[in-house]
Design an enzyme around this catalytic site. Structure first.
Site, mmCIF file in Angstrom:
data_model
loop_
_atom_site.group_PDB
_atom_site.id
_atom_site.type_symbol
_atom_site.label_atom_id
_atom_site.label_comp_id
_atom_site.label_asym_id
_atom_site.label_seq_id
_atom_site.Cartn_x
_atom_site.Cartn_y
_atom_site.Cartn_z
ATOM 1 N N HIS A 87 -22.117 -2.105 -13.696
ATOM 2 C CA HIS A 87 -22.345 -1.794 -15.110
ATOM 3 C C HIS A 87 -23.219 -0.568 -15.328
ATOM 4 O O HIS A 87 -23.670 -0.313 -16.441
ATOM 5 C CB HIS A 87 -22.930 -3.008 -15.824
ATOM 6 C CG HIS A 87 -21.944 -4.143 -15.973
ATOM 7 N ND1 HIS A 87 -20.610 -4.015 -15.641
ATOM 8 C CD2 HIS A 87 -22.084 -5.404 -16.411
ATOM 9 C CE1 HIS A 87 -19.994 -5.163 -15.883
ATOM 10 N NE2 HIS A 87 -20.864 -6.037 -16.345
ATOM 11 N N HIS A 106 -14.814 -6.951 -19.163
ATOM 12 C CA HIS A 106 -15.864 -7.951 -19.386
ATOM 13 C C HIS A 106 -17.168 -7.266 -19.782
ATOM 14 O O HIS A 106 -17.383 -6.099 -19.488
ATOM 15 C CB HIS A 106 -16.078 -8.810 -18.138
ATOM 16 C CG HIS A 106 -16.773 -10.092 -18.448
ATOM 17 N ND1 HIS A 106 -17.833 -10.590 -17.726
ATOM 18 C CD2 HIS A 106 -16.551 -10.983 -19.464
ATOM 19 C CE1 HIS A 106 -18.222 -11.741 -18.256
ATOM 20 N NE2 HIS A 106 -17.468 -11.994 -19.310
ATOM 21 N N ASP A 107 -18.041 -8.022 -20.444
ATOM 22 C CA ASP A 107 -19.384 -7.557 -20.821
ATOM 23 C C ASP A 107 -19.356 -6.399 -21.801
ATOM 24 O O ASP A 107 -20.142 -5.445 -21.689
ATOM 25 C CB ASP A 107 -20.210 -7.217 -19.566
ATOM 26 C CG ASP A 107 -20.324 -8.410 -18.628
ATOM 27 O OD1 ASP A 107 -20.753 -9.480 -19.090
ATOM 28 O OD2 ASP A 107 -19.942 -8.287 -17.444
HETATM 29 MG MG MG Z 1 -19.177 -9.754 -16.138
#
Ligand code: MG
Ligand code: SAH
Length: 213
Positions: free
Chosen positions: A145, A170-171
């Site tokens: 990330h 995701h996220d």
């Molecule tokens: Mg994730």
């Protein structure tokens, strides 16, 4: 939304990781749809960790009769390292002293009965993408990330998604108070701004986009 049922659901829930149940079901539902719109094309997961999301994703790939390539170097992201917020000391190898999720991932796949469907690809995501040639039905990005890592994952994998296929991220947090902005800005917005992807659904922090051009 289609819910993963049976023993595999219990295996997924018991696995260490960062995939809430409802988002796992959204991932499962997306993969079933991708398999229907792009029959026969494989699927790719970036960031498998101990295989929690991979159970939902792999179960759908099995139903669609395609292979899921699960890409991870298994050394953990920056935030998983010793001294960081998301470090889990139980994932440190006793002999090498290094963070290593690979044995845990393999155990989860074995418990889920997914070793035939899921191909474990151990390595750095952009390096693997750079030698990739086949079109894919779906790419699920849940890797590092950090901004540069997220941007590289988008740039290197989105080109392989077939028209009609899905990009799942995701996220994704639009509010900086809820989470880091890299998946939102470097993947989600990059995809939208390219003009090649349109929104399909949002479940928690899981976003599903379809490649339209
Ligand atoms: Mg994730
Ligand atoms: N999908 C998982 C969580 C993934 S955590 C779940 O459901 O629980 C993020 C993962 O991305 C980590 O396992 C880390 O090793 C991996 N990762 C981070 N950067 C990477 C890179 N550049 N190449 C390959 N894997 C990477």
């Amino acid at each position: 939304m289609t819910r993963l049922s049976g023993e595999r659901r219990d295996v997924a829930i018991a696995a260490t990781g960062f995939m809430p149940e409802e988002e796992g079901d959204a991932l499962y539902t997306a993969a079933l749809a991708a398999g229907a719109s792009c029959p026969g094309l494989p699927m790719v997961e970036i960031g498998s960790y101990c295989g929690r999301s991979t159970v939902w994703f792999g179960a759908a790939a099995e139903t669609c009769n395609v292979i899921l390539f699960a890409v991870d170097h298994h050394g953990g992201s920056e935030e998983n390292q010793i001294g960081w917020e998301w470090h889990d000391p139980t994932l440190v190898d006793a002999v090498t002293g290094r963070f290593n999720t690979l044995p845990h991932f393999e155990n989860t796949m074995s418990r889920a009965g997914l070793t035939e469907t899921v191909r474990t690809v151990v390595g750095d995501s952009p390096t693997i993408a750079s030698t990739w040639t086949q079109q894919i039905a779906m790419c699920f990005i849940d890797g590092g990330h950090a901004r540069d890592v997220a941007a590289q994952d988008y740039a290197s994998w989105s080109v392989h998604i077939a028209r009609g296929g899905l990009l799942v991220i995701h996220d994704v947090f639009t509010d900086p108070n809820l989470g880091g902005q890299a998946p939102f800005e470097e993947i989600y917005l990059a995809a939208k701004n390219s003009g090649k992807f349109e929104d399909v659904s949002a479940t928690g922090s899981l976003r599903v986009l379809k490649r339209v051009k």
